[in-house]
Design an enzyme around this catalytic site. Structure first.
Site, mmCIF file in Angstrom:
data_model
loop_
_atom_site.group_PDB
_atom_site.id
_atom_site.type_symbol
_atom_site.label_atom_id
_atom_site.label_comp_id
_atom_site.label_asym_id
_atom_site.label_seq_id
_atom_site.Cartn_x
_atom_site.Cartn_y
_atom_site.Cartn_z
ATOM 1 N N GLY A 57 -12.189 -9.058 -2.859
ATOM 2 C CA GLY A 57 -11.414 -10.179 -2.322
ATOM 3 C C GLY A 57 -12.266 -11.088 -1.464
ATOM 4 O O GLY A 57 -13.496 -11.098 -1.567
ATOM 5 N N THR A 92 -5.157 -7.450 6.834
ATOM 6 C CA THR A 92 -6.608 -7.536 7.014
ATOM 7 C C THR A 92 -6.876 -7.719 8.508
ATOM 8 O O THR A 92 -6.080 -8.337 9.196
ATOM 9 C CB THR A 92 -7.130 -8.750 6.240
ATOM 10 O OG1 THR A 92 -6.916 -8.513 4.857
ATOM 11 C CG2 THR A 92 -8.601 -8.997 6.502
#
Lengths: 297, 320
Positions: free
Chosen positions: A197, A167
């Protein structure tokens, strides 16, 4: 007091066997993105513009798990998500389930060959560890008896080499003390389609207010449960902790069993990276000339 | 000590002039749902089961904006969302963008219990619903004639203020009351603490009238519309974007944890700190305290505790 500061991350939880050239590649990318942000700050761009600019650059490079290079869903598609938040007035925006990107390219554009291979490995691992189609009674025995994967280095039930943690995120405080945060991701390798998420969840993966800007990365479900990004701000606001203490506290006390990392800046121009994983791709810089790019502790 | 339960059917600009034909069915529904919850707690059901049960009942009631009765998107479709959280374990599940699932709250619980994830949305969530075999119906089941009319009115009223294709005019006062005065009000929720001190919260909604397709509100965001830990269980309602910015539900817990405030003080502080007219919430603590503050005109709400206290209300006591 004062001065700008910036931090970027490319995910927490790093394969210790990551080839040296990949490590160097990651560091070069982080350094390039930092430089981009620093130039923007020197030209007096507001924090919110800087975090967007830097995260766009990270999304465009296929190295990390966001934009091009995103992790794949169980169906082999890409579903990207991102959020951005401006400290002043706490304005924020988030998206999830994106398949074509802002510039409307084909979904295939985001899919890299590396990740197709990773998905295959993730499917094998997950079929043992937590295929939700298998009744959960089997889970305890599976968890302990995951003999096939004895490496302690796992995240979300995946071997770290397959996990695709990368990420990306950026936090910035500008010269006027305005904080901002942005986070972008392809999510978890082999995720169910439709899974959301922590990255697009305000307060979980991303948060900014008058005091600080925070971007998190790692095991999404642990970050959501811990409302991790908001937590850094909350202990500063309600317990009077400084940024360093706040980040330490949150990493130690708020993750339970989860593994994650975060970057944070305060309105005073401080910058902190914290993580309880074995590494985090990260870089930070401040106005007084400090600059650091690192992966391991 | 002892059990406590509180539920809401949305907070907002509920006109004091609300006609009895509109008021009474909602009060009856609140009473009915409260009784179901109280009976479940008395028969030793776990708090998590109680909040799911009560919210299912609220979802089934066409007068509240969740499940059947959900308000419509700008395309005239329904997109429902829900969230459930267990206080002691902080396990949680959330869903968004549901179009056919009769009880979104139960699908949220299945996401929590049957997947490695917390949150599923849109096509993926619908596919999961089919895989799990939960009750689904044609999307038209959720669309009531009343909500078609509300959408029409909202579109007329919102054309200037909320049309995102037009430049936003600053500081335009929103005067978007539909004829019945409660078209913006939505969301149902329930919090409970059982005899064993287990805390749980559940929230479910159709969102707000004329929302953009794909819009996600505060309800499924852990820490915004819904949050529970070992100190409290909270379900919030009101203007979603304000609740997200203020991380309302988590902040009640954070103030208790980090500043040592009581449940009532913490909840009041969060609601007072949010912009006026945006937030209401219900919350319980492990010791059986219950609080239901709001800074809107009113909030459809009900609560009961083991020591015999019970309340069903819409406006604050000074108003009504």
């Amino acid at each position: 007091m004062g001065g700008w500061a910036i931090a970027v991350h490319g995910g927490a939880g790093v394969d210790p066997n990551l080839p040296a050239e990949r490590q160097e590649e990651a560091k070069r990318l982080l350094a390039r993105c930092l430089d981009l942000g620093i130039s923007a700050l020197r030209s007096n761009l507001p924090a919110i513009d800087v975090v967007e600019l830097v995260v766009r650059e990270l999304e465009t490079d296929p190295l990390f798990n966001s934009g091009r290079g995103s992790a794949l869903t169980e169906k082999g598609t890409v579903e990207m998500e991102a959020s951005i938040m401006d400290g002043p007035k706490r304005r924020c925006g988030a998206v999830s389930g994106l398949t074509t990107g802002v510039e409307l390219v084909d979904n295939e554009y985001f899919i890299t060959e590396d990740n197709v291979g990773m998905l295959k490995l993730a499917k094998e691992a997950n079929s043992i560890l937590f295929d939700y189609r298998i009744p959960t009674v089997g889970l305890e025995s599976c968890g302990a008896g995951a003999a096939a994967t004895e490496s302690p280095l796992q995240m979300n039930g995946l071997l770290i080499s397959v996990y695709a943690p990368e990420t990306v995120g950026c936090v910035v405080v500008d010269q006027e003390g305005r904080c901002a945060a942005a986070t972008s991701t392809g999510g978890l390798m082999n995720k169910m389609t439709g899974r959301i998420g922590d990255s697009p969840m305000i307060g979980a993966g991303t948060y900014a207010c008058d005091l600080c800007g925070v971007s998190c990365t790692g095991e999404g479900e642990a970050i959501i449960r811990g409302t991790l990004a908001r937590e850094v701000a909350a202990v500063m606001e309600y317990k009077g902790l400084g940024l360093h203490e706040a980040v330490d506290y949150v990493i130690k006390e708020r993750l339970d069993e989860g593994k994650a990392g975060l970057i944070a800046v305060s309105k005073n121009g401080e910058v902190v990276c914290g993580f309880n994983t074995n590494g985090m791709f990260r870089g930070c810089a401040t106005e007084d000339g400090f600059m650091e790019v690192g992966i391991w502790e | 000590m002892g059990w406590a339960i509180a539920l809401h059917g949305g907070a907002g600009d509920i006109p004091l002039s609300l006609s009895p034909e509109r008021r009474l069915p909602r009060e009856d529904a609140l009473r009915h749902c409260l009784n179901i919850g109280v009976n479940a707690i008395k028969s030793q059901q776990h708090a998590l089961d109680v909040v799911e049960l009560v919210v299912r009942e609220l979802e089934n009631h066409p007068n509240f904006n969740a499940g059947r009765g959900s308000v419509l998107t700008s395309f005239g479709t329904v997109e429902m969302e829900a969230c459930i959280m267990d206080g002691n374990t902080k396990r949680c599940g959330a869903v968004s963008g549901l179009t056919t699932v009769v009880n979104p709250i139960s699908l949220a619980r299945l996401v929590m219990e049957k997947t490695p994830h917390i949150y599923l949305a849109f096509d993926g969530a619908e596919a999961f619903a089919r895989e799990q075999g939960v009750d689904t119906v044609d999307s038209s089941h959720f669309i009531t004639a009343e909500n078609i009319e509300r959408l029409k009115q909202a579109k007329e009223a919102n054309r200037v203020q909320l049309d995102y294709t037009q430049p936003i005019q600053k500081e335009v006062k929103l005067e978007t009351h539909a004829a019945d005065g409660d078209s913006q009000i939505g969301t149902v929720g329930c919090v409970a603490v059982d005899n064993h001190g287990n805390l749980a919260t559940a929230t479910s909604t159709g969102g707000f009238v004329n929302k953009m397709v794909g819009r996600i509100g505060d309800t499924p965001i852990i820490g915004a519309g819904t949050y529970a830990n070992h100190l409290c269980a909270v379900s919030a309602t009101g203007k979603g974007e304000a609740i997200i910015r203020c991380t309302v539900a988590r902040d009640v817990a954070a103030l208790m944890e980090f500043k040592g405030l009581s449940l009532e003080e913490a909840a009041a502080s969060v609601v007072e700190g949010a912009p006026r007219g945006t937030v209401g919430l219900v919350a319980v603590s492990p010791s059986g305290e219950v609080t239901m503050p709001f800074n809107t005109t009113g909030m459809f709400r009900a609560c009961a505790t083991e020591d015999g206290y019970s309340e069903i209300g819409i406006w604050s006591s000074e108003q009504s």
